[in-house]
Design a protein around this motif. Structure first.
Motif, short mmCIF file in Angstrom:
data_model
loop_
_atom_site.label_atom_id
_atom_site.label_comp_id
_atom_site.label_asym_id
_atom_site.label_seq_id
_atom_site.Cartn_x
_atom_site.Cartn_y
_atom_site.Cartn_z
N ALA A 39 35.47 30.39 51.77
CA ALA A 39 36.84 30.10 52.41
C ALA A 39 37.65 30.88 51.65
CB ALA A 39 37.16 28.97 52.79
N ILE A 40 37.81 30.70 50.18
CA ILE A 40 38.50 31.15 49.45
C ILE A 40 38.41 32.62 49.03
CG2 ILE A 40 39.46 31.11 46.89
CD1 ILE A 40 39.02 28.12 47.10
N LEU A 41 36.99 32.97 48.88
CA LEU A 41 36.80 34.60 48.49
C LEU A 41 37.03 35.31 49.72
CD1 LEU A 41 33.17 33.98 47.02
CD2 LEU A 41 35.16 34.82 45.90
N HIS A 42 36.81 34.87 51.13
CA HIS A 42 37.03 35.66 52.13
C HIS A 42 38.57 35.77 52.70
CE1 HIS A 42 32.81 35.15 53.02
NE2 HIS A 42 32.99 36.21 51.87
N SER A 43 39.34 34.81 52.13
CA SER A 43 40.84 34.55 52.74
C SER A 43 41.69 35.81 52.46
CB SER A 43 41.40 33.47 51.99
OG SER A 43 41.65 33.42 50.77
N ALA A 64 45.91 26.60 36.71
CA ALA A 64 45.65 27.23 35.35
C ALA A 64 44.51 27.83 35.25
CB ALA A 64 46.00 26.50 34.18
N THR A 65 43.34 27.02 35.42
CA THR A 65 42.15 27.56 35.45
C THR A 65 41.70 28.68 36.27
OG1 THR A 65 41.24 25.29 34.59
CG2 THR A 65 39.48 26.78 35.30
N LEU A 66 41.98 28.57 37.47
CA LEU A 66 41.82 29.34 38.70
C LEU A 66 42.35 30.85 38.11
CD1 LEU A 66 42.14 27.25 41.92
CD2 LEU A 66 40.11 28.48 41.00
N ASN A 67 43.93 30.96 37.72
CA ASN A 67 44.46 31.88 37.53
C ASN A 67 43.83 32.84 36.40
OD1 ASN A 67 46.53 32.21 39.49
ND2 ASN A 67 47.67 30.38 38.44
N SER A 68 43.27 32.09 35.48
CA SER A 68 42.78 32.45 34.29
C SER A 68 41.57 33.26 34.48
CB SER A 68 42.58 31.49 32.97
OG SER A 68 41.74 30.43 33.05
N THR A 69 40.85 32.79 35.50
CA THR A 69 39.49 33.19 35.69
C THR A 69 39.37 34.20 37.08
OG1 THR A 69 38.87 31.07 36.93
CG2 THR A 69 38.30 31.23 34.68
N GLY A 70 40.43 34.80 37.26
CA GLY A 70 40.44 35.68 38.49
C GLY A 70 40.89 35.20 39.98
N THR A 71 41.32 34.13 40.25
CA THR A 71 41.43 33.54 41.43
C THR A 71 43.09 33.26 41.27
OG1 THR A 71 39.33 32.76 41.59
CG2 THR A 71 41.12 31.95 43.17
N PRO A 72 43.82 33.93 41.96
CA PRO A 72 45.41 33.85 41.99
C PRO A 72 45.50 32.27 42.65
CG PRO A 72 44.78 35.86 42.99
CD PRO A 72 43.41 35.23 43.02
N ALA A 170 36.18 26.90 39.87
CA ALA A 170 36.72 28.14 39.52
C ALA A 170 35.60 28.77 38.81
CB ALA A 170 37.54 27.60 38.11
N ILE A 171 34.58 28.42 38.37
CA ILE A 171 33.37 28.99 37.62
C ILE A 171 32.56 29.68 38.74
CG2 ILE A 171 31.27 28.85 36.33
CD1 ILE A 171 34.42 28.52 34.98
N CYS A 172 32.45 28.88 39.83
CA CYS A 172 31.77 29.66 41.19
C CYS A 172 32.30 30.81 41.47
CB CYS A 172 31.57 28.49 42.28
SG CYS A 172 30.32 27.18 41.80
N LEU A 173 33.65 30.63 41.70
CA LEU A 173 34.42 31.97 42.17
C LEU A 173 34.54 33.08 41.28
CD1 LEU A 173 37.52 29.84 43.44
CD2 LEU A 173 36.03 31.16 44.84
N LEU A 174 34.59 32.49 39.86
CA LEU A 174 34.44 33.51 38.70
C LEU A 174 33.06 34.37 39.10
CD1 LEU A 174 34.92 33.17 34.97
CD2 LEU A 174 32.76 33.84 35.74
N GLU A 175 31.88 33.77 39.01
CA GLU A 175 30.65 34.50 39.21
C GLU A 175 30.51 35.16 40.44
OE1 GLU A 175 27.09 32.94 37.76
OE2 GLU A 175 27.90 31.38 36.28
N PHE A 179 33.42 38.35 37.96
CA PHE A 179 34.57 38.42 36.96
C PHE A 179 34.08 38.92 35.64
CE2 PHE A 179 37.98 36.40 34.23
CZ PHE A 179 39.12 36.96 34.82
N THR A 180 34.36 39.79 34.74
CA THR A 180 33.73 40.25 33.48
C THR A 180 34.37 39.91 32.36
OG1 THR A 180 34.95 42.36 33.45
CG2 THR A 180 32.87 42.29 34.61
#
Length: 324
Positions: A39-43, A64-72, A170-175, A179-180
């Motif tokens: 849901a987050i990825l496709h939003s 803070a964790t989401l922002n630092s790993t590529g999820t606004p 956050a890590i699932c969204l990163l992978e 996210f590199t």
């Protein structure tokens, strides 16, 4: 003040309870968790996290964790939402509301207002049967049946579990975003962490001296070159101008032990050097050069590109950059 003799045992019990709760949380990762990730990825929007009390504090950490790993992501306090902060929510955002019980008065006021916006709503909640859970599109099950304090009142285990679940999200969204390392470096440019992520050898060596001699150079020339450049070593190149070896202070000391005094000045650089020395490319990350030096117990490394000596990087350079 009550005298407590078993302070250590109490502390250990708290840590064990919280560790067990996080471990048990793995059993509550299900299809609902996957649906939240997609849901987050496709939003196409941001993640807006809301909560009150300790949940609000945990929510800010997850943001803070989401922002630092590529999820606004951004934080919206549940109490402030009804006083204008709902205006920060955009059409494609996903809202995650954090609440252990899911039944607090503030949450019951907030949920209907969020539903009116039409955004996807995710409940990060311990109680699946709560008002919040039943009125959300998806559930992140932050299961924490008991707290770590003897009164079972202070948010302890529940906040630990919620924070851990936020990390997992956050890590699932990163992978899944792919996210590199370089992406991470863009968001962490400051401090020693930032330098570990982006600082390269080419950012360091150009300001250093480049001790360099031909393999036919005499012992006197070797000593003069090492002394004048003050790096404790010199690179040795062959007739084609390509790197042939390295001579360090240690090589000179070992040479003095192995040869008679009368033979010393007949030696050439090629007789003293260590061939095929450790080297790094200019585009190598500085932190990798540091690990290389530490693993080989050396204090400097030659920078080489296509066989050509470009310069030196010394351990002191990496110390100065704060990598050690």
């Amino acid at each position: 003040m009550k005298l407590i003799k078993n302070i250590q045992s109490i502390a250990k019990e708290v840590l064990q309870q919280e560790a067990l709760a996080v471990q048990n949380l793995a059993g509550h990762i299900d299809e609902q968790f996957e649906k939240c990730v997609y849901a987050i990825l496709h939003s196409g929007g941001r993640v807006v996290i809301s909560g009150i009390g300790k949940s609000a504090i945990v929510g800010q950490k997850i943001v803070a964790t989401l922002n630092s790993t590529g999820t606004p992501a951004l934080f919206m306090h549940a109490a402030d939402a009804i006083h204008g902060d709902l205006g920060m929510i955009q059409e494609n955002d996903v809202v995650i509301v954090i609440s252990k019980s899911g039944d607090t008065p503030e949450i019951k006021v907030l949920v209907p207002l969020l539903k009116r916006t039409g955004v996807i709503m995710i409940a990060m909640v311990s109680n699946r049967d709560s008002y919040l859970a039943l009125n959300s599109h998806h559930i992140l099950h932050a299961y924490a049946p008991t707290e770590a304090d003897p009164l079972n009142l202070a948010p302890t285990t529940s906040t630990t579990v919620t924070m851990a679940l936020g990390d997992a999200l956050a890590i699932c969204l990163l992978e899944t975003r792919g996210f590199t390392h370089d992406d991470f470096a863009k968001f962490h440019p400051g401090g020693s962490l930032g330098k570990r992520l982006y600082l390269k050898i080419c950012d360091i060596y150009p300001g250093n001296a480049v001790p360099l001699i031909h393999d036919s150079a005499s012992l006197q020339e070797v000593i003069m070159e090492i002394s004048s450049k003050r790096l404790g070593a010199t690179a040795v190149i062959n007739a084609e101008g390509k790197m042939a070896g390295i001579i360090t202070d240690g090589d000179l000391r070992r040479m003095l032990k192995q040869h008679r005094v009368e033979d010393l000045f007949r030696l050439k650089a090629s007789d003293i050097m260590t061939p095929r020395p450790v080297s790094v490319h200019p585009d190598e990350y500085a932190v990798n050069a540091l690990q290389l030096m530490q693993s080989r117990s050396i204090t400097q490394v030659i920078v080489v590109e296509e066989g050509e000596v470009k310069g030196f990087v010394h351990l002191h350079d990496l110390l100065r950059e704060g990598l050690v």
